[in-house]
Design an enzyme around this catalytic site. Sequence first.
Site, short mmCIF file in Angstrom:
data_model
loop_
_atom_site.label_atom_id
_atom_site.label_comp_id
_atom_site.label_asym_id
_atom_site.label_seq_id
_atom_site.Cartn_x
_atom_site.Cartn_y
_atom_site.Cartn_z
N ALA A 40 -6.72 -2.78 5.96
CA ALA A 40 -7.77 -1.83 6.34
C ALA A 40 -7.81 -0.65 5.38
O ALA A 40 -8.20 0.45 5.74
CB ALA A 40 -7.51 -1.33 7.76
N GLY A 41 -7.41 -0.89 4.13
CA GLY A 41 -7.41 0.18 3.13
C GLY A 41 -8.75 0.27 2.39
O GLY A 41 -9.79 -0.12 2.92
N TYR A 47 -5.80 -10.50 -8.26
CA TYR A 47 -6.07 -11.44 -9.35
C TYR A 47 -4.90 -11.52 -10.34
O TYR A 47 -4.92 -12.31 -11.28
CB TYR A 47 -7.36 -11.09 -10.10
CG TYR A 47 -7.42 -9.67 -10.61
CD1 TYR A 47 -8.03 -8.68 -9.85
CD2 TYR A 47 -6.86 -9.32 -11.83
CE1 TYR A 47 -8.09 -7.38 -10.29
CE2 TYR A 47 -6.90 -8.01 -12.28
CZ TYR A 47 -7.52 -7.05 -11.51
OH TYR A 47 -7.57 -5.75 -11.96
N SER A 101 -11.76 -3.12 -17.21
CA SER A 101 -13.12 -2.58 -17.28
C SER A 101 -13.60 -2.38 -18.72
O SER A 101 -14.74 -2.76 -19.04
CB SER A 101 -13.21 -1.27 -16.50
OG SER A 101 -13.07 -1.53 -15.13
N LYS A 160 -10.11 7.46 -6.47
CA LYS A 160 -11.39 7.11 -5.83
C LYS A 160 -11.83 8.13 -4.77
O LYS A 160 -13.01 8.38 -4.61
CB LYS A 160 -11.31 5.71 -5.22
CG LYS A 160 -11.32 4.61 -6.28
CD LYS A 160 -11.34 3.22 -5.66
CE LYS A 160 -11.41 2.16 -6.75
NZ LYS A 160 -11.51 0.80 -6.20
N ALA A 188 -10.02 -1.30 -0.40
CA ALA A 188 -10.72 -2.55 -0.75
C ALA A 188 -11.28 -3.19 0.51
O ALA A 188 -12.44 -3.64 0.53
CB ALA A 188 -9.75 -3.51 -1.45
N LYS A 196 -3.92 3.48 13.11
CA LYS A 196 -4.39 3.95 11.79
C LYS A 196 -5.67 3.22 11.39
O LYS A 196 -6.64 3.82 10.91
CB LYS A 196 -3.28 3.69 10.76
CG LYS A 196 -3.56 4.28 9.39
CD LYS A 196 -2.37 4.02 8.47
CE LYS A 196 -2.71 4.39 7.05
NZ LYS A 196 -1.69 3.96 6.10
N SER A 222 -6.41 -1.67 -17.50
CA SER A 222 -7.70 -1.96 -16.85
C SER A 222 -8.54 -2.94 -17.67
O SER A 222 -8.62 -2.84 -18.90
CB SER A 222 -8.49 -0.66 -16.65
OG SER A 222 -9.80 -0.96 -16.25
P1 NAP Z 1 -4.77 0.42 0.11
O1 NAP Z 1 -5.93 1.32 0.28
O2 NAP Z 1 -3.41 0.97 -0.06
O3 NAP Z 1 -4.77 -0.57 1.39
C1 NAP Z 1 -3.78 -1.54 1.55
C2 NAP Z 1 -3.89 -2.15 2.93
O4 NAP Z 1 -2.89 -3.17 3.04
C3 NAP Z 1 -3.60 -1.14 4.06
O5 NAP Z 1 -4.38 -1.46 5.17
C4 NAP Z 1 -2.12 -1.39 4.34
O6 NAP Z 1 -1.73 -1.07 5.64
C5 NAP Z 1 -2.07 -2.89 4.17
N1 NAP Z 1 -0.70 -3.33 3.93
C6 NAP Z 1 0.14 -2.92 2.95
N2 NAP Z 1 1.33 -3.53 3.09
C7 NAP Z 1 1.22 -4.33 4.18
C8 NAP Z 1 2.12 -5.20 4.86
N3 NAP Z 1 3.38 -5.37 4.41
N4 NAP Z 1 1.69 -5.89 5.93
C9 NAP Z 1 0.42 -5.71 6.38
N5 NAP Z 1 -0.48 -4.88 5.81
C10 NAP Z 1 -0.08 -4.20 4.71
O7 NAP Z 1 -4.99 -0.55 -1.12
P2 NAP Z 1 -6.38 -1.09 -1.71
O8 NAP Z 1 -6.81 -0.24 -2.82
O9 NAP Z 1 -7.30 -1.37 -0.58
O10 NAP Z 1 -5.87 -2.46 -2.36
C11 NAP Z 1 -5.54 -3.56 -1.53
C12 NAP Z 1 -5.56 -4.84 -2.36
O11 NAP Z 1 -6.86 -5.06 -2.86
C13 NAP Z 1 -4.62 -4.79 -3.57
O12 NAP Z 1 -3.96 -6.01 -3.65
C14 NAP Z 1 -5.56 -4.63 -4.75
O13 NAP Z 1 -5.07 -5.28 -5.89
C15 NAP Z 1 -6.79 -5.34 -4.25
N6 NAP Z 1 -8.03 -4.86 -4.88
C16 NAP Z 1 -8.75 -5.72 -5.62
C17 NAP Z 1 -9.93 -5.31 -6.21
C18 NAP Z 1 -10.73 -6.30 -7.03
O14 NAP Z 1 -11.71 -5.90 -7.65
N7 NAP Z 1 -10.36 -7.55 -7.06
C19 NAP Z 1 -10.40 -4.00 -6.03
C20 NAP Z 1 -9.62 -3.12 -5.27
C21 NAP Z 1 -8.45 -3.56 -4.70
P3 NAP Z 1 -1.11 0.38 6.01
O15 NAP Z 1 -2.30 1.29 6.06
O16 NAP Z 1 -0.46 0.14 7.30
O17 NAP Z 1 -0.17 0.76 4.89
#
Ligand code: NAP
Length: 279
Positions: A128-129, A215, A20, A70, A131, A157, A18
């Site tokens: 739609a997760g 990133y 942070s 989280k 982030a 979903k 991390s």
């Molecule tokens: P998450 O809660 O698991 O959500 C991931 C999302 O991506 C879900 O909607 C998932 O769909 C979708 N997805 C996964 N594989 C896919 C595919 N092959 N095709 C289409 N959609 C797909 O994850 P998260 O925590 O939101 O993280 C998502 C991204 O944000 C990561 O890359 C993470 O590194 C980034 N992030 C960045 C920061 C920052 O500060 N820069 C902070 C948090 C997260 P399903 O629900 O259908 O699986």
Amino acid sequence: MQIGKKSFCVIGNPVSHSLSPIMHTAAIKKYDLNAEYNFYELPSNLTQDRLRSWAVENHVTGFNVTYPFKSIAALACDELSEDSKTISAVNTIVIEHEELIGATTDGQGFLLSLGEYKLPADVAVLGAGGAASSIILALSKLDTVNEISVYVRNLVKAKEALQSLSKKIQIKEISEYVDQKLIINATPLGMGNNLDQSPIKTTQYSEAFIYDTIYHPHKTRLLLEAEAKGCRTQNGLGMLAGQAVEAFKLFFPDVISQDIGQKECYDLMLSTAEKKLRE
Ligand code: NAP
């Protein structure tokens, strides 16, 4: 630990990577605060009760929460910010009189990372997760944003997860043509096991601003392809620094504000993180 010294940290599993600790430590030093910031890897089967007792027993003043805690951390809180209630997740907890007060700063951090960029009325979010939800919630509160198209692979979903967030949301298939002027990738496509993948085809955009929340790598396939087409691009390091600044404001309410010192703190945290990633 010194008497009076405040103790902050980030919890996660894994968490040793991390950024942070170095971002917060840089700010703690800059503002000459009597505080420290560490990281703790907690067991992945953590329960809300164990999280509460860990925080109180370790005399933690406040902490950040990263994957996979989280949601469980939100359940452990005595009080939640409105945004945290809406998305059922927290990334920042402040402890006051043994009460855990939770907030989520990812969405505001995302907005902070946009700087002076003027948002278009229609925005596309891929995924739609967690982030995506934070970003969508932050965008939906802006009067200038009228429509947020959320492109997903599982419509049912996504509808369930997002329906309570905002009336501005339109949920669409990720295979559809994405033509908004701002496209934000909030899927993991482009990192880790999905390094060679991109959530949308290169032919689907031409003059958009492509923002990838990833990133690491510094430039995902999506960003490289967008750049080759002449698009403006940005990776997720700014969002990471932005959420850290918003958390720092909660940890130290009197040190910086939106008007005073915020940009300076953001630049410091961003450059500290960039330097670390270059090592
Ligand atoms: P998450 O809660 O698991 O959500 C991931 C999302 O991506 C879900 O909607 C998932 O769909 C979708 N997805 C996964 N594989 C896919 C595919 N092959 N095709 C289409 N959609 C797909 O994850 P998260 O925590 O939101 O993280 C998502 C991204 O944000 C990561 O890359 C993470 O590194 C980034 N992030 C960045 C920061 C920052 O500060 N820069 C902070 C948090 C997260 P399903 O629900 O259908 O699986």
